[in-house]
Design a protein around this motif. Structure first.
Motif, PDB file in Angstrom:
ATOM      1  N   GLN A 164       0.813  -1.224   0.000  1.00  0.00           N
ATOM      2  CA  GLN A 164       0.000   0.000   0.000  1.00  0.00           C
ATOM      3  C   GLN A 164       0.843   1.269   0.000  1.00  0.00           C
ATOM      4  O   GLN A 164       0.317   2.358   0.161  1.00  0.00           O
ATOM      5  CB  GLN A 164      -0.933   0.015   1.229  1.00  0.00           C
ATOM      6  CG  GLN A 164      -1.983  -1.086   1.248  1.00  0.00           C
ATOM      7  CD  GLN A 164      -1.437  -2.420   1.753  1.00  0.00           C
ATOM      8  OE1 GLN A 164      -0.316  -2.485   2.295  1.00  0.00           O
ATOM      9  NE2 GLN A 164      -2.197  -3.483   1.599  1.00  0.00           N
ATOM     10  N   PHE A 165       2.153   1.156  -0.115  1.00  0.00           N
ATOM     11  CA  PHE A 165       3.115   2.258  -0.202  1.00  0.00           C
ATOM     12  C   PHE A 165       3.329   2.959   1.147  1.00  0.00           C
ATOM     13  O   PHE A 165       4.449   3.169   1.563  1.00  0.00           O
ATOM     14  CB  PHE A 165       2.727   3.304  -1.250  1.00  0.00           C
ATOM     15  CG  PHE A 165       2.301   2.755  -2.579  1.00  0.00           C
ATOM     16  CD1 PHE A 165       2.895   1.619  -3.119  1.00  0.00           C
ATOM     17  CD2 PHE A 165       1.294   3.354  -3.307  1.00  0.00           C
ATOM     18  CE1 PHE A 165       2.512   1.105  -4.343  1.00  0.00           C
ATOM     19  CE2 PHE A 165       0.903   2.862  -4.532  1.00  0.00           C
ATOM     20  CZ  PHE A 165       1.509   1.729  -5.045  1.00  0.00           C
ATOM     21  N   ASN A 166       2.234   3.401   1.812  1.00  0.00           N
ATOM     22  CA  ASN A 166       2.312   4.071   3.114  1.00  0.00           C
ATOM     23  C   ASN A 166       3.216   5.307   3.089  1.00  0.00           C
ATOM     24  O   ASN A 166       3.964   5.565   4.035  1.00  0.00           O
ATOM     25  CB  ASN A 166       2.798   3.101   4.203  1.00  0.00           C
ATOM     26  CG  ASN A 166       1.777   2.021   4.527  1.00  0.00           C
ATOM     27  OD1 ASN A 166       0.630   2.099   4.096  1.00  0.00           O
ATOM     28  ND2 ASN A 166       2.183   1.019   5.267  1.00  0.00           N
ATOM     29  N   LEU A 167       3.141   6.088   2.019  1.00  0.00           N
ATOM     30  CA  LEU A 167       3.907   7.326   1.957  1.00  0.00           C
ATOM     31  C   LEU A 167       3.229   8.407   2.792  1.00  0.00           C
ATOM     32  O   LEU A 167       2.011   8.415   2.953  1.00  0.00           O
ATOM     33  CB  LEU A 167       4.029   7.800   0.505  1.00  0.00           C
ATOM     34  CG  LEU A 167       4.738   6.843  -0.465  1.00  0.00           C
ATOM     35  CD1 LEU A 167       4.799   7.467  -1.858  1.00  0.00           C
ATOM     36  CD2 LEU A 167       6.125   6.488   0.024  1.00  0.00           C
ATOM     37  N   LEU A 168       4.031   9.325   3.324  1.00  0.00           N
ATOM     38  CA  LEU A 168       3.497  10.455   4.088  1.00  0.00           C
ATOM     39  C   LEU A 168       2.927  11.458   3.097  1.00  0.00           C
ATOM     40  O   LEU A 168       3.660  12.014   2.272  1.00  0.00           O
ATOM     41  CB  LEU A 168       4.598  11.086   4.931  1.00  0.00           C
ATOM     42  CG  LEU A 168       5.249  10.152   5.960  1.00  0.00           C
ATOM     43  CD1 LEU A 168       6.463  10.818   6.596  1.00  0.00           C
ATOM     44  CD2 LEU A 168       4.240   9.755   7.029  1.00  0.00           C
ATOM     45  N   PRO A 169       1.604  11.734   3.140  1.00  0.00           N
ATOM     46  CA  PRO A 169       0.962  12.502   2.073  1.00  0.00           C
ATOM     47  C   PRO A 169       1.397  13.958   1.990  1.00  0.00           C
ATOM     48  O   PRO A 169       1.362  14.556   0.926  1.00  0.00           O
ATOM     49  CB  PRO A 169      -0.531  12.394   2.415  1.00  0.00           C
ATOM     50  CG  PRO A 169      -0.569  12.093   3.882  1.00  0.00           C
ATOM     51  CD  PRO A 169       0.646  11.267   4.158  1.00  0.00           C
ATOM     52  N   GLY A 170       1.805  14.566   3.095  1.00  0.00           N
ATOM     53  CA  GLY A 170       2.145  15.985   3.069  1.00  0.00           C
ATOM     54  C   GLY A 170       3.611  16.266   2.827  1.00  0.00           C
ATOM     55  O   GLY A 170       4.055  17.401   3.012  1.00  0.00           O
ATOM     56  N   ARG A 171       4.374  15.241   2.419  1.00  0.00           N
ATOM     57  CA  ARG A 171       5.801  15.408   2.234  1.00  0.00           C
ATOM     58  C   ARG A 171       6.219  14.952   0.842  1.00  0.00           C
ATOM     59  O   ARG A 171       5.624  14.041   0.279  1.00  0.00           O
ATOM     60  CB  ARG A 171       6.575  14.630   3.298  1.00  0.00           C
ATOM     61  CG  ARG A 171       6.252  15.094   4.711  1.00  0.00           C
ATOM     62  CD  ARG A 171       7.141  14.443   5.731  1.00  0.00           C
ATOM     63  NE  ARG A 171       6.785  14.847   7.083  1.00  0.00           N
ATOM     64  CZ  ARG A 171       7.403  14.444   8.176  1.00  0.00           C
ATOM     65  NH1 ARG A 171       8.417  13.590   8.084  1.00  0.00           N
ATOM     66  NH2 ARG A 171       7.024  14.862   9.363  1.00  0.00           N
ATOM     67  N   SER A 172       7.228  15.586   0.316  1.00  0.00           N
ATOM     68  CA  SER A 172       7.709  15.261  -1.030  1.00  0.00           C
ATOM     69  C   SER A 172       8.292  13.857  -1.077  1.00  0.00           C
ATOM     70  O   SER A 172       8.540  13.220  -0.046  1.00  0.00           O
ATOM     71  CB  SER A 172       8.780  16.274  -1.449  1.00  0.00           C
ATOM     72  OG  SER A 172       9.943  16.108  -0.645  1.00  0.00           O
ATOM     73  N   VAL A 232       9.191   5.116  -4.825  1.00  0.00           N
ATOM     74  CA  VAL A 232       9.561   5.944  -3.667  1.00  0.00           C
ATOM     75  C   VAL A 232       9.568   5.085  -2.404  1.00  0.00           C
ATOM     76  O   VAL A 232      10.476   5.174  -1.567  1.00  0.00           O
ATOM     77  CB  VAL A 232       8.589   7.132  -3.505  1.00  0.00           C
ATOM     78  CG1 VAL A 232       8.855   7.871  -2.179  1.00  0.00           C
ATOM     79  CG2 VAL A 232       8.722   8.098  -4.667  1.00  0.00           C
ATOM     80  N   ALA A 233       8.560   4.222  -2.273  1.00  0.00           N
ATOM     81  CA  ALA A 233       8.479   3.343  -1.104  1.00  0.00           C
ATOM     82  C   ALA A 233       9.686   2.401  -1.049  1.00  0.00           C
ATOM     83  O   ALA A 233      10.221   2.117   0.030  1.00  0.00           O
ATOM     84  CB  ALA A 233       7.173   2.545  -1.140  1.00  0.00           C
ATOM     85  N   ILE A 234      10.118   1.926  -2.211  1.00  0.00           N
ATOM     86  CA  ILE A 234      11.288   1.042  -2.265  1.00  0.00           C
ATOM     87  C   ILE A 234      12.548   1.813  -1.892  1.00  0.00           C
ATOM     88  O   ILE A 234      13.393   1.326  -1.124  1.00  0.00           O
ATOM     89  CB  ILE A 234      11.402   0.407  -3.657  1.00  0.00           C
ATOM     90  CG1 ILE A 234      10.286  -0.635  -3.836  1.00  0.00           C
ATOM     91  CG2 ILE A 234      12.767  -0.222  -3.871  1.00  0.00           C
ATOM     92  CD1 ILE A 234      10.119  -1.144  -5.241  1.00  0.00           C
TER      93      ILE A 234
END
Length: 246
Positions: free
Chosen positions: A104-112, A164-166
């Motif tokens: 599900q990637f789990n990237l922080l949405p407010g950060r580049s 990006v997650a990788i």
């Protein structure tokens, strides 16, 4: 006495013996997700675990990454029994030793993209902390996203978010890389490049790479393959090495 301590190349990182994982349903019945799992992961291994959706693959990955503990059986992480580690101790080990690539990637949405990759390095010490931006940019470049470093996740495609997650998972040079369907959002060519990157980084650092997948073409890249079916783990036929699911 002769020193028989394992070298880094053959060190046992994770050992599971007769491990089960069950959850209690609202009607008080037990749902048995994993049944008697025996598995060892050593430094330098590239292991694939293949199974259909709902077979328990993600649950097994959570155990390997100390995100969860077994219901019964023995799980040792770098020689330490998991049931003797506190939640904070497991979190510290996970943060310094494990690179997790979530489906599900789990990237922080407010950060580049760059800030997302930098995040694990905020907990690093010494040179890695002070070089965190340089290290993160280098890893983004390795996954082909240097030009998208300042882009927010919602402006990235699914495949770009996966890369990006990788990059975030690999930036600290983990001893154990756990990848949950790492090519699921990628086209064939990009997926092959990502798997090559994961394998290259693991080889460079003598890390273990465990890939959770339903794709036998991805599994064929591993040196050891297992099938998880209804919570039971078994070896896969050598035919998987040619991309044929036996």
């Amino acid at each position: 006495m002769e020193n028989t301590a394992p070298t880094m190349a053959d060190e046992t990182l994770v050992s599971l013996r007769s491990v089960t994982r069950s959850v209690t349903l609202p009607d008080e019945q037990q749902l048995h997700i994993l049944r008697g799992i025996d598995l060892e992961i050593h430094s330098g291994d590239h292991t694939a675990i293949v199974g259909r959706s709902g077979c328990g693959k993600s649950t097994l990955l959570n155990l390997l990454g100390l995100l969860d503990v077994p219901t019964s059986g023995d799980l040792e992480f770098m020689g330490q029994p998991a049931d003797r580690l506190s939640g904070n101790e497991r979190a510290r080990l996970r943060g310094t030793t494990v690179g997790l690539v979530f489906q599900q990637f789990n990237l922080l949405p407010g950060r580049s993209a760059l800030d997302n990759v930098i995040t694990p390095l905020l907990y690093a010490k010494g040179r890695d902390f002070w070089r965190r931006r340089e290290l993160a940019m280098d890893m983004l470049d390795r996954v082909g996203l240097a030009a998208r470093a300042n882009t927010m996740p919602n402006m990235l495609s699914g495949g770009e978010q996966q890369r990006v997650a990788i990059a975030r998972a690999l930036v600290r040079g983990p001893r154990l890389i756990l990848a949950d369907e790492p090519t699921g959002a990628l086209d064939v060519e990009t997926g092959q490049a990502v798997m090559a990157l994961l394998d290259a980084v693991a080889t460079e650092t003598a890390a273990a790479l465990v890939t959770i997948t339903h794709d036998t073409n991805v599994a064929a890249l591993a040196r050891a393959c297992y099938r998880l079916d209804a919570g039971v783990l078994s070896g896969l036929s050598v035919a998987v090495e040619t991309g044929v699911h036996a």
